[in-house]
Write an enzyme that holds these catalytic residues in place. Structure first.
Site, short mmCIF file in Angstrom:
data_model
loop_
_atom_site.label_atom_id
_atom_site.label_comp_id
_atom_site.label_asym_id
_atom_site.label_seq_id
_atom_site.Cartn_x
_atom_site.Cartn_y
_atom_site.Cartn_z
N THR A 28 0.82 -1.21 0.00
CA THR A 28 0.00 0.00 0.00
C THR A 28 0.86 1.26 0.00
OG1 THR A 28 -1.56 -1.25 1.33
CG2 THR A 28 -1.94 1.10 1.15
N LYS A 78 6.92 1.63 11.81
CA LYS A 78 6.99 2.01 13.24
C LYS A 78 7.68 0.96 14.09
CE LYS A 78 2.56 0.82 12.22
NZ LYS A 78 1.95 1.36 11.03
N GLU A 136 8.93 10.35 9.63
CA GLU A 136 7.66 11.04 9.94
C GLU A 136 6.45 10.11 9.76
OE1 GLU A 136 6.75 14.73 10.72
OE2 GLU A 136 5.18 13.33 11.29
N GLY A 159 0.79 8.59 10.57
CA GLY A 159 0.52 8.54 9.12
C GLY A 159 0.76 9.88 8.46
N GLY A 161 -10.94 -2.68 4.42
CA GLY A 161 -9.48 -2.62 4.30
C GLY A 161 -8.82 -1.81 5.41
N ASP A 175 0.78 -1.73 17.92
CA ASP A 175 0.98 -0.66 16.94
C ASP A 175 1.11 0.70 17.65
OD1 ASP A 175 0.52 0.45 13.99
OD2 ASP A 175 -0.82 1.55 15.32
N LYS A 199 4.29 3.60 18.32
CA LYS A 199 4.19 5.03 18.01
C LYS A 199 4.44 5.87 19.26
CE LYS A 199 1.03 4.11 14.20
NZ LYS A 199 -0.40 3.92 13.87
N GLY A 233 -3.51 4.83 5.72
CA GLY A 233 -4.04 4.99 4.36
C GLY A 233 -2.92 5.26 3.38
#
Lengths: 391, 391
Positions: free
Chosen positions: B10, B93, B117, B122, B175, B189, B193, B289
């Site tokens: 992606t 990450k 970044e 995101g 998705g 996750d 971060k 995304g």
């Protein structure tokens, strides 16, 4: 780096404080060596003076911070400083909105920088965010709550059911509103910030001939009526672009209770932008106030110190104000006699006889009609209705 | 500037798309000349390859974009690229949280840049915002919604009264969630971060030994119960600093309906920080995304192209995890048998027999007790209660 501060009010003294405290390695390299105060005012610090020429002719001064506000003498002093080879950083939205192209050119000719992050969104790094977004995307929409005073008033009316007059007094007591609050409540302050943001976004010096309708006329009853629609009112500046056509408008807008704008409380600001790849991006924070605004000024100074160049703009794009790209629904409270102006326009009247719902009208047209309405009923108020899809 | 992309999922293909479209003067100077795909996969473009050595040994490649995800081989490949004098930009990450200090040192030794970044927030420029704030302020608090998948689940459970399982399926269909959603819903996750943000803020490589409690066990009834308290649940990572002591925690938190967090809908992220002069600053946008995350990758590439250096960190501060600086109230749903663990701790039971309100307990202590509770009642759930004043 030696700094001269022009004006020693809230923001000027805030800049002085942050520089003096020099908390980080970077801020330790800054020194305030001159402060310009008004003629006749007492010089409470040894390096205060009241003559701009003493500052611009001082070869030891590298950078001038302008925090006087207003157009003159700020405009003349900024040009003078740039012409004498000093970098200039300002928090003054009125002078930036009016002269950003001239200042930009003058800075370039003299090989110095002219930065103004603090002029828009106070401590919120929204100019930096906008310039960053523009490196990749065309930013096709900016909107937001750009004024803390008016937000404090509308939020408190909404949450506590108080009248405009009562909240205004409270805001004045807390130092959020000035004795003459017209720049905040009639939208001139917001108008300047919108011009600055839109000018950067479009690389075109946006003129100030767009519709502005303020919040001076809003009543407790209006807020209650909006509540009955499950809406919350906020004072919004917005601009939209479609190719070389754009629109700008400043007006009260009704948000759903779940919109972030409706939950932006007290004197906070919320500034939104949209680009094709980045999507929606919103920045929330202190849009005014001593240290937050001074922080933004010092950030610009540090960019100059570190050689971090801001986006170059020449403002040479050709753009056209187009009244047709912005259509909205409006709620209008006005004396029944005003309905005569709405012949041929789709509208509904509400159960509360005073209110009309006007459907899908050009924003510019509605503002023109509102001028006529105000001649008949000077207490009239209007707000448009926000739909996420079609701001 | 010639770019090699490692991984063509992606985000990798999003970076390719933005660079290929080259909408601005800056992006026009970027060229993707190599793409690393997995061995055995079909090479659909002429410049695809499956051997990292072909890339690091190509003198024409200036910069490597790593979008493979996971620890290995990303870790090895990033080091290899840096050692071969290539700049590295990553959206990964997990590998950044684990090795940011090593990557940083390796980049410095080889006189190249290592930027990340896109690994946090995101498309939201929150690392840039954090680094900017840190030039002037000590950032003493960061908290936020750092994960779009879990936010989509909680927001939809809250707004539509659906069950966890139903919304998860919907998120997978759209998705937003992976087939194995554990990284998102169990907090790994978010944990990565938070480590990245806190490490930058404290100039100290924060280890991952802090309490994490996920949202796997939340039920429709829990959400209804929180609603009866006028609260909305969000999955939050937070860190707080007091001098050289800090705390980090990842857990569900109950917000008031007027808090911005409670109104952060769908898969959006909202990241907040606080500093002495800047006050509260919040960034809202697409935390994941294709194009938004790729936008953040390309922003880092443009910073390298323009010579805009990010804040230098050495991660050599001495910091101490302190369990005493973070105390909160909790709502706990658990079998009554679990109450035995709360002897000597202040709590109230609710009218709904299942829920307990535990007052003013150390976060670390509560997470330890929760481990015991889960042994007795593996379906138990807890959430802390947010007060604006004392997050």
């Amino acid at each position: 780096m030696n700094i001269a501060i022009l004006g020693y009010g809230t923001i000027g003294s805030g800049v002085h404080q942050i520089v003096e405290e020099g908390a980080t390695l970077l801020t330790k390299s800054l020194h305030v060596t001159r402060i310009l105060i008004r003629k006749g005012k007492e010089k409470t610090l040894p390096y205060m003076c009241d003559d701009i020429d003493d500052i611009v002719n001082d070869p030891a001064v590298d950078l001038v911070v302008e925090t006087m506000g207003g157009i003159e003498p700020a405009h003349t002093y900024i040009l003078k400083a740039l012409e004498h080879g000093k970098h200039v950083v300002t928090a003054n939205k009125a002078v930036v909105a009016a002269y950003l192209k001239d200042f930009n050119e003058c800075a370039k000719e003299n090989n110095v920088k002219f930065y103004y992050e603090a002029s828009t969104g106070g401590g919120i790094p929204c100019i930096a965010g906008l310039e960053k977004a523009l490196r990749i995307d065309e930013v096709d929409e900016i909107h937001g709550i750009f004024n803390g005073t008016s937000n404090f008033i509308l939020d408190h009316m909404q949450r506590y059911g108080t009248s405009f007059e009562e909240v205004l007094k409270e805001a004045q007591r807390l130092g959020y509103a000035e004795a003459d609050p017209s720049a905040d409540i009639d939208g001139y302050d917001v108008c300047n910030k919108l011009r600055i943001s839109a000018s950067i976004a479009y690389d075109y010096h946006v003129p100030d001939n767009f519709p502005v309708f303020g919040i001076r006329n809003i009543t407790k009853e209006d807020v209650m009526y909006f509540k009955s629609m499950n809406r919350s009112v906020r004072f919004i500046a917005k601009t939209k672009r479609d190719g070389d056509r754009y629109s700008c408008v400043v007006e009260p807008i009704l948000f759903k209770e779940s919109d972030l704008e409706a939950n932006t409380q007290d004197n906070y600001n919320l500034i939104s932008m949209h680009g094709k790849t980045i999507g929606d991006l919103k920045f929330y924070g202190q849009g005014a106030g001593k240290l937050a605004t001074a922080n933004a000024v010092v950030q610009d100074i540090l960019d100059i110190l570190e050689g971090k160049e801001h986006m170059e703009r020449k403002y040479e794009n050709k753009m056209k104000y187009d009244t047709t790209i912005c259509r909205r629904d409006y709620v209008l409270r006005a004396d029944k006699a005003c309905r005569v102006y709405f012949k041929g326009i789709k509208y509904e009247t509400s159960t509360f006889d005073k209110y009309m719902l006007i459907k899908d009208i050009e924003v510019m047209k509605m503002h023109e009609l509102m001028k006529k309405v105000l001649e008949v009923d000077p207490t009239a108020f209007m707000a448009s209705i926000y739909e996420r899809e079609d701001l």
